[in-house]
Design a protein around this motif. Structure first.
Motif, PDB file in Angstrom:
ATOM      1  N   LEU A  98      23.108   4.295  -5.373  1.00  0.00           N
ATOM      2  CA  LEU A  98      23.944   3.920  -4.236  1.00  0.00           C
ATOM      3  C   LEU A  98      23.155   4.025  -2.929  1.00  0.00           C
ATOM      4  CD1 LEU A  98      26.657   3.087  -3.077  1.00  0.00           C
ATOM      5  CD2 LEU A  98      27.290   5.501  -3.029  1.00  0.00           C
ATOM      6  N   ALA A  99      22.376   5.098  -2.791  1.00  0.00           N
ATOM      7  CA  ALA A  99      21.553   5.258  -1.587  1.00  0.00           C
ATOM      8  C   ALA A  99      20.549   4.114  -1.471  1.00  0.00           C
ATOM      9  CB  ALA A  99      20.837   6.601  -1.612  1.00  0.00           C
ATOM     10  N   ASN A 100      19.921   3.750  -2.596  1.00  0.00           N
ATOM     11  CA  ASN A 100      18.976   2.630  -2.570  1.00  0.00           C
ATOM     12  C   ASN A 100      19.678   1.330  -2.196  1.00  0.00           C
ATOM     13  OD1 ASN A 100      16.848   4.249  -3.283  1.00  0.00           O
ATOM     14  ND2 ASN A 100      16.920   3.725  -5.446  1.00  0.00           N
ATOM     15  N   ALA A 101      20.869   1.118  -2.739  1.00  0.00           N
ATOM     16  CA  ALA A 101      21.613  -0.097  -2.417  1.00  0.00           C
ATOM     17  C   ALA A 101      21.962  -0.149  -0.926  1.00  0.00           C
ATOM     18  CB  ALA A 101      22.875  -0.181  -3.266  1.00  0.00           C
ATOM     19  N   LEU A 102      22.378   0.989  -0.371  1.00  0.00           N
ATOM     20  CA  LEU A 102      22.716   1.019   1.060  1.00  0.00           C
ATOM     21  C   LEU A 102      21.484   0.789   1.934  1.00  0.00           C
ATOM     22  CD1 LEU A 102      25.272   3.961   1.146  1.00  0.00           C
ATOM     23  CD2 LEU A 102      25.732   1.536   1.505  1.00  0.00           C
ATOM     24  N   VAL A 103      20.379   1.444   1.584  1.00  0.00           N
ATOM     25  CA  VAL A 103      19.150   1.274   2.369  1.00  0.00           C
ATOM     26  C   VAL A 103      18.666  -0.174   2.303  1.00  0.00           C
ATOM     27  CG1 VAL A 103      16.698   1.880   2.435  1.00  0.00           C
ATOM     28  CG2 VAL A 103      18.413   3.672   2.259  1.00  0.00           C
ATOM     29  N   LEU A 118      17.975 -21.223   3.477  1.00  0.00           N
ATOM     30  CA  LEU A 118      16.834 -20.942   2.602  1.00  0.00           C
ATOM     31  C   LEU A 118      16.187 -19.602   2.935  1.00  0.00           C
ATOM     32  CD1 LEU A 118      15.119 -24.445   2.363  1.00  0.00           C
ATOM     33  CD2 LEU A 118      16.270 -23.197   0.531  1.00  0.00           C
ATOM     34  N   VAL A 119      15.974 -19.354   4.205  1.00  0.00           N
ATOM     35  CA  VAL A 119      15.322 -18.103   4.596  1.00  0.00           C
ATOM     36  C   VAL A 119      16.249 -16.913   4.353  1.00  0.00           C
ATOM     37  CG1 VAL A 119      14.271 -16.843   6.508  1.00  0.00           C
ATOM     38  CG2 VAL A 119      13.791 -19.264   6.212  1.00  0.00           C
ATOM     39  N   SER A 120      17.524 -17.061   4.621  1.00  0.00           N
ATOM     40  CA  SER A 120      18.474 -15.974   4.352  1.00  0.00           C
ATOM     41  C   SER A 120      18.563 -15.694   2.852  1.00  0.00           C
ATOM     42  CB  SER A 120      19.854 -16.325   4.896  1.00  0.00           C
ATOM     43  OG  SER A 120      19.807 -16.407   6.302  1.00  0.00           O
ATOM     44  N   THR A 121      18.557 -16.734   2.045  1.00  0.00           N
ATOM     45  CA  THR A 121      18.558 -16.560   0.589  1.00  0.00           C
ATOM     46  C   THR A 121      17.302 -15.853   0.132  1.00  0.00           C
ATOM     47  OG1 THR A 121      19.902 -18.550   0.343  1.00  0.00           O
ATOM     48  CG2 THR A 121      18.726 -17.776  -1.616  1.00  0.00           C
ATOM     49  N   TRP A 122      16.174 -16.205   0.715  1.00  0.00           N
ATOM     50  CA  TRP A 122      14.907 -15.545   0.373  1.00  0.00           C
ATOM     51  C   TRP A 122      14.980 -14.047   0.692  1.00  0.00           C
ATOM     52  CZ3 TRP A 122      11.266 -13.381   3.805  1.00  0.00           C
ATOM     53  CH2 TRP A 122      10.094 -12.950   3.189  1.00  0.00           C
ATOM     54  N   VAL A 123      15.534 -13.692   1.842  1.00  0.00           N
ATOM     55  CA  VAL A 123      15.675 -12.272   2.206  1.00  0.00           C
ATOM     56  C   VAL A 123      16.545 -11.554   1.182  1.00  0.00           C
ATOM     57  CG1 VAL A 123      16.661 -10.689   3.912  1.00  0.00           C
ATOM     58  CG2 VAL A 123      15.268 -12.607   4.669  1.00  0.00           C
ATOM     59  N   VAL A 124      17.655 -12.154   0.790  1.00  0.00           N
ATOM     60  CA  VAL A 124      18.559 -11.539  -0.177  1.00  0.00           C
ATOM     61  C   VAL A 124      17.873 -11.389  -1.540  1.00  0.00           C
ATOM     62  CG1 VAL A 124      20.708 -11.884  -1.472  1.00  0.00           C
ATOM     63  CG2 VAL A 124      20.656 -12.256   0.996  1.00  0.00           C
ATOM     64  N   ILE A 125      17.122 -12.390  -1.964  1.00  0.00           N
ATOM     65  CA  ILE A 125      16.430 -12.318  -3.254  1.00  0.00           C
ATOM     66  C   ILE A 125      15.394 -11.200  -3.252  1.00  0.00           C
ATOM     67  CG2 ILE A 125      14.791 -13.553  -4.737  1.00  0.00           C
ATOM     68  CD1 ILE A 125      16.431 -16.095  -4.124  1.00  0.00           C
ATOM     69  N   VAL A 126      14.647 -11.067  -2.177  1.00  0.00           N
ATOM     70  CA  VAL A 126      13.662  -9.988  -2.081  1.00  0.00           C
ATOM     71  C   VAL A 126      14.353  -8.629  -2.170  1.00  0.00           C
ATOM     72  CG1 VAL A 126      12.014  -8.866  -0.523  1.00  0.00           C
ATOM     73  CG2 VAL A 126      11.947 -11.334  -0.834  1.00  0.00           C
ATOM     74  N   VAL A 127      15.467  -8.470  -1.480  1.00  0.00           N
ATOM     75  CA  VAL A 127      16.203  -7.207  -1.513  1.00  0.00           C
ATOM     76  C   VAL A 127      16.759  -6.947  -2.906  1.00  0.00           C
ATOM     77  CG1 VAL A 127      18.288  -6.078  -0.653  1.00  0.00           C
ATOM     78  CG2 VAL A 127      16.696  -7.137   0.940  1.00  0.00           C
ATOM     79  N   LEU A 128      17.285  -7.967  -3.564  1.00  0.00           N
ATOM     80  CA  LEU A 128      17.814  -7.780  -4.917  1.00  0.00           C
ATOM     81  C   LEU A 128      16.722  -7.379  -5.904  1.00  0.00           C
ATOM     82  CD1 LEU A 128      20.420 -10.666  -5.208  1.00  0.00           C
ATOM     83  CD2 LEU A 128      20.853  -8.212  -5.012  1.00  0.00           C
ATOM     84  N   PHE A 129      15.547  -7.981  -5.789  1.00  0.00           N
ATOM     85  CA  PHE A 129      14.441  -7.589  -6.661  1.00  0.00           C
ATOM     86  C   PHE A 129      14.011  -6.151  -6.389  1.00  0.00           C
ATOM     87  CE2 PHE A 129      13.378 -12.161  -7.560  1.00  0.00           C
ATOM     88  CZ  PHE A 129      13.513 -12.056  -8.939  1.00  0.00           C
ATOM     89  N   ALA A 130      13.999  -5.763  -5.145  1.00  0.00           N
ATOM     90  CA  ALA A 130      13.643  -4.378  -4.804  1.00  0.00           C
ATOM     91  C   ALA A 130      14.673  -3.413  -5.380  1.00  0.00           C
ATOM     92  CB  ALA A 130      13.533  -4.215  -3.291  1.00  0.00           C
ATOM     93  N   TRP A 131      15.961  -3.755  -5.281  1.00  0.00           N
ATOM     94  CA  TRP A 131      16.983  -2.881  -5.835  1.00  0.00           C
ATOM     95  C   TRP A 131      16.901  -2.823  -7.352  1.00  0.00           C
ATOM     96  CZ3 TRP A 131      21.150  -3.119  -9.156  1.00  0.00           C
ATOM     97  CH2 TRP A 131      21.928  -1.968  -9.191  1.00  0.00           C
ATOM     98  N   LEU A 132      16.651  -3.957  -7.970  1.00  0.00           N
ATOM     99  CA  LEU A 132      16.510  -3.991  -9.423  1.00  0.00           C
ATOM    100  C   LEU A 132      15.344  -3.121  -9.874  1.00  0.00           C
ATOM    101  CD1 LEU A 132      17.507  -5.196 -12.085  1.00  0.00           C
ATOM    102  CD2 LEU A 132      15.946  -7.111 -11.698  1.00  0.00           C
ATOM    103  N   ALA A 133      14.230  -3.201  -9.162  1.00  0.00           N
ATOM    104  CA  ALA A 133      13.075  -2.348  -9.497  1.00  0.00           C
ATOM    105  C   ALA A 133      13.417  -0.881  -9.336  1.00  0.00           C
ATOM    106  CB  ALA A 133      11.889  -2.721  -8.609  1.00  0.00           C
ATOM    107  N   SER A 134      14.121  -0.526  -8.281  1.00  0.00           N
ATOM    108  CA  SER A 134      14.486   0.883  -8.098  1.00  0.00           C
ATOM    109  C   SER A 134      15.500   1.331  -9.140  1.00  0.00           C
ATOM    110  CB  SER A 134      15.034   1.121  -6.687  1.00  0.00           C
ATOM    111  OG  SER A 134      16.314   0.557  -6.542  1.00  0.00           O
ATOM    112  N   ALA A 135      16.398   0.431  -9.564  1.00  0.00           N
ATOM    113  CA  ALA A 135      17.367   0.770 -10.600  1.00  0.00           C
ATOM    114  C   ALA A 135      16.677   0.998 -11.935  1.00  0.00           C
ATOM    115  CB  ALA A 135      18.422  -0.323 -10.716  1.00  0.00           C
ATOM    116  N   ILE A 136      15.707   0.161 -12.254  1.00  0.00           N
ATOM    117  CA  ILE A 136      14.959   0.319 -13.510  1.00  0.00           C
ATOM    118  C   ILE A 136      14.212   1.636 -13.512  1.00  0.00           C
ATOM    119  CG2 ILE A 136      13.028  -0.597 -14.855  1.00  0.00           C
ATOM    120  CD1 ILE A 136      14.054  -3.410 -14.084  1.00  0.00           C
ATOM    121  N   VAL A 137      13.557   1.956 -12.405  1.00  0.00           N
ATOM    122  CA  VAL A 137      12.822   3.231 -12.303  1.00  0.00           C
ATOM    123  C   VAL A 137      13.780   4.405 -12.421  1.00  0.00           C
ATOM    124  CG1 VAL A 137      11.483   4.675 -10.739  1.00  0.00           C
ATOM    125  CG2 VAL A 137      10.893   2.275 -11.032  1.00  0.00           C
ATOM    126  N   ALA A 138      14.942   4.311 -11.803  1.00  0.00           N
ATOM    127  CA  ALA A 138      15.907   5.413 -11.839  1.00  0.00           C
ATOM    128  C   ALA A 138      16.485   5.610 -13.239  1.00  0.00           C
ATOM    129  CB  ALA A 138      17.032   5.167 -10.838  1.00  0.00           C
TER     130      ALA A 138
END
Length: 86
Positions: free
Chosen positions: A31-36, A64-84
């Protein structure tokens, strides 16, 4: 009267402070990672719209640029979720 860039600057400072405050206040790591990362997405969108001046660009480019920002954030959250979860 402050202009749009001044307001954006103040909002970015507030979002940065919120980013610093989230980890000690939220005990669940995912949850903290998702909020950050949500705050990071908000900061990224504000920077793109105001400082890169995409607010005046065609809607396609803003989308397009807003979608790119969201995709980058989702990949970062997915990586942190996998690690957690490992």
């Amino acid at each position: 009267m402050p202009d749009r860039l001044d307001i954006a600057w103040i909002m970015l400072i507030g979002l940065a402070l919120a980013t610093i405050l989230v980890p000690p206040l939220v005990s669940r790591p995912l949850l903290a990672n998702a909020l950050v990362l949500t705050l990071a997405a908000l900061k990224g969108r504000r920077i793109v719209l105001d400082f890169l001046d995409l607010r005046a660009a065609p809607a396609l480019w803003r989308g397009l640029v807003s979608t790119w920002v969201v995709i980058v954030v989702l990949f970062a959250w997915l990586a942190s979720a996998i690690v957690a979860l490992i």
